[in-house]
Design an enzyme around this catalytic site. Structure first.
Site, mmCIF file in Angstrom:
data_model
loop_
_atom_site.group_PDB
_atom_site.id
_atom_site.type_symbol
_atom_site.label_atom_id
_atom_site.label_comp_id
_atom_site.label_asym_id
_atom_site.label_seq_id
_atom_site.Cartn_x
_atom_site.Cartn_y
_atom_site.Cartn_z
ATOM 1 C CB CYS A 361 -0.956 -0.003 1.185
ATOM 2 S SG CYS A 361 -0.143 -0.117 2.795
ATOM 3 C CG HIS A 492 -4.386 0.593 4.753
ATOM 4 N ND1 HIS A 492 -3.748 0.020 3.674
ATOM 5 C CD2 HIS A 492 -5.555 1.103 4.255
ATOM 6 C CE1 HIS A 492 -4.483 0.145 2.598
ATOM 7 N NE2 HIS A 492 -5.598 0.807 2.912
ATOM 8 C CG ASP A 513 -8.143 1.867 0.621
ATOM 9 O OD1 ASP A 513 -7.019 1.343 0.436
ATOM 10 O OD2 ASP A 513 -8.861 1.593 1.606
#
Length: 579
Positions: A361, A492, A513
């Site tokens: 991520c 995250h 996202d």
């Protein structure tokens, strides 16, 4: 005093003489009259009776002392010693020669015991019976009478002064009238008595008392020795058990720490299980084995991946472009509940692929941020038209920034190596990489909650101020030139591309996202966007409740001098904290 006619031993009373003759000259075996102990000599038997049967022998001692008082002084005894010897010797010789032993049981006192020495033998029963019988009848009656006539006066009671005719009557009188006084030894006795200081036992002889006390001391010393040995063994055993428990505890703690460390390594991609390339190949092979991918497709995708990795450019298979423009159209024509909205500069969305799923991520958010900077002319001098790099290339670029001296502490935490690993990156690595590219940015740390229920309203206010300088009088939709914001929290990271101000004055962030796949993001490209499609982008204050948030915000371009200063400042990395 009475002297034995056989061996010449001197005793103090007639009962002692009888006991001496019976024990020494008539029978060799000595037996205890109370417990039938045998096989010991005379002195050992005396000690046995004095220690083991003291209370039983007290009464015999008291009677002996009474008789001693009745029979006069030692001078009178000396005058009659010879006559006593002759008569006692004559009577004993006749008693030994007699064949009527069974009828002599009445020659001793009625209680059947011997005074003072208190010894008896099972083999002497006939002799005693004979002596008692003769004493009542003829032989011993003469001896007793002559002794009484020549040596003794009528006995007088030592307690009340009453005079009796004979000693037997006096014994009977004392037992019946003064029996309660016989429980304790007489204090006026010529022989001193000694009390044991440890158990209270009364001894008539100092040496016996000393031996008795020595037994106490030996027993106490032995018990103390045993206690000390046992205590030492117990302490040693307790020490061994404690050491074993400590070793076991340390072993369990080390094992637990190792397991937790391995979990963290695996979680943050430091388990040496390969990086992007290895994970991508394994996932494609799994798809082939399950029949979901044709082998020819596998080889085609593998070739494309190897080409992308070789040139260091992302293949663009996870990219979605044109979302910012679609949002602008949506807010212009719909969203009646929104008062104002500020959008970032144009940015592409990148989502995670099968090669970086679970750990990529941070890299994907950097690709989003860089895609916006590459489309902004203000950063052309820094980036020089570079393409969006693939993940392995981004790892190599961060390693180069570490080699230049940026963020040495962060580099050491990741072992100065990212390529070929699944290591996570965060705000610090993104800051170091952007700074090494001469892009001016800042890290702001919202290290604790600033609102009720763990919310962060100060974070929303800061982002609103970043995108809007003057809110009053501005149009409903504002497309700014500001790059998107890198947003990091535990586990995250995401990218902030805008912020809404609702008519009720509440704020809502617009977030890209990397976990959202392309098929969902492409729904936003439709001509008529449905309001439900924006749910995946919108995040209200109540939706962000992590303990800590960090943002990386781009603010311009650095000069070479500023870059050097920032590199020096990153030696001890500090971030701006709010609050």
């Amino acid at each position: 005093m009475f002297s034995c006619v056989i061996c010449g031993e001197t005793v103090t009373s007639e009962p002692d003489m009888k006991a001496h003759l019976l024990i020494v000259h008539m029978e060799n075996e000595v037996i205890c009259p109370f417990c039938k102990l045998s096989g010991v000599n005379y002195d050992e038997m005396c000690f046995h009776i004095e220690t083991a049967h003291f209370e039983q022998n007290v009464l015999e001692r008291n009677f002996e002392k009474i008789n001693t008082v009745q029979y006069g002084t030692s001078d009178n005894k000396k005058d009659n010693t010879l006559q006593c010897r002759m008569e006692v010797n004559s009577s004993l010789h006749s008693a030994c020669a007699s064949n009527h032993a069974k009828s002599s049981a009445q020659s001793l006192p009625k209680d059947g015991t011997l005074k003072h020495k208190a010894f008896c033998s099972e083999n002497l029963t006939e002799a005693r019976t004979f002596l008692k019988s003769k004493e009542k009848q003829s032989d011993l009656t003469k001896i007793k009478g002559s002794i009484y006539e020549t040596m003794y006066s009528p006995p007088e009671c030592p307690f009340c002064g009453k005079i009796e005719v004979c000693s037997q009557d006096m014994e009977t009188h004392v037992k019946t009238k003064h029996g309660d006084l016989l429980d304790t030894p007489l204090e006026d006795c010529d022989q001193p008595l000694y009390d044991c200081p440890m158990c209270g036992l009364i001894c008539t002889n100092y040496h016996i008392l000393q031996e008795h006390v020595d037994l106490h001391l030996e027993e106490s010393s032995f018990e103390q020795g045993v206690d000390r040995v046992q205590c030492s063994r117990d302490l040693e055993l307790a020490h061994q058990l404690q050491q074993e428990e400590d070793r076991k505890r340390r072993s369990e703690e080390s094992k637990q720490e190792l397991e937790e460390f391995q979990k963290l390594q695996k979680q943050y991609g430091l388990s040496n299980s390969g990086g992007y390339k290895q994970q991508q190949l394994r996932n494609m092979e799994r798809e082939v084995n399950r029949g979901r991918m044709h082998p020819s497709e596998f080889h085609r995708r593998k070739a494309d991946m190897m080409e992308s990795l070789a040139i260091g450019i992302d293949d663009g298979k996870t990219k979605t472009s044109g979302i910012i423009e679609a949002l602008h159209r949506y807010y212009e024509n719909a969203a009646t509940d929104v008062r104002h909205v500020w959008l970032s500069a144009v940015v592409d969305h990148f989502h995670s692929s099968s090669g970086d799923k679970g750990w990529g991520c941070g890299y994907r958010n950097f690709q989003m941020l860089l895609s916006s900077l590459l489309q902004n002319d203000a950063y052309d001098d820094c980036l020089k038209g570079m393409p969006v790099p693939c993940i392995p290339k981004i790892q190599s670029m961060i390693e180069d920034a570490w080699k230049e001296g940026f963020d040495p502490q962060g580099a050491s935490q990741l072992n100065n190596r990212l390529q070929g690993t699944k290591a996570w990156i965060g705000a610090c690595e993104v800051y170091a990489l952007l700074t090494s590219l001469r892009i001016k940015c800042r890290i702001v740390d919202f290290h604790k909650s600033t609102g009720p229920l763990g919310t962060h309203p100060r974070l929303f206010e800061w982002i609103l101020n970043y995108y809007s300088s003057e809110r009053e009088g501005s149009p409903k939709v504002v497309c700014t030139s500001k790059p998107p914001i890198y947003l990091q929290h535990q586990g995250h990271s995401r990218t902030v591309v805008g912020i809404e101000e609702r008519k009720n004055r509440t704020l809502c962030l617009l977030i890209f996202d990397p976990g959202c796949p392309s098929r969902e993001m492409q729904k936003l490209l439709k001509q008529n966007i449905e309001a439900n499609s924006l749910k995946q982008l919108r995040k209200f204050v109540g939706n962000l409740k992590h303990k800590q948030y960090q943002i990386v915000a781009v603010e311009g371009v650095l000069s070479p001098e500023e870059k050097v200063a920032r590199r020096q400042a990153s030696q001890v990395f500090t971030a701006e904290k709010i609050p």
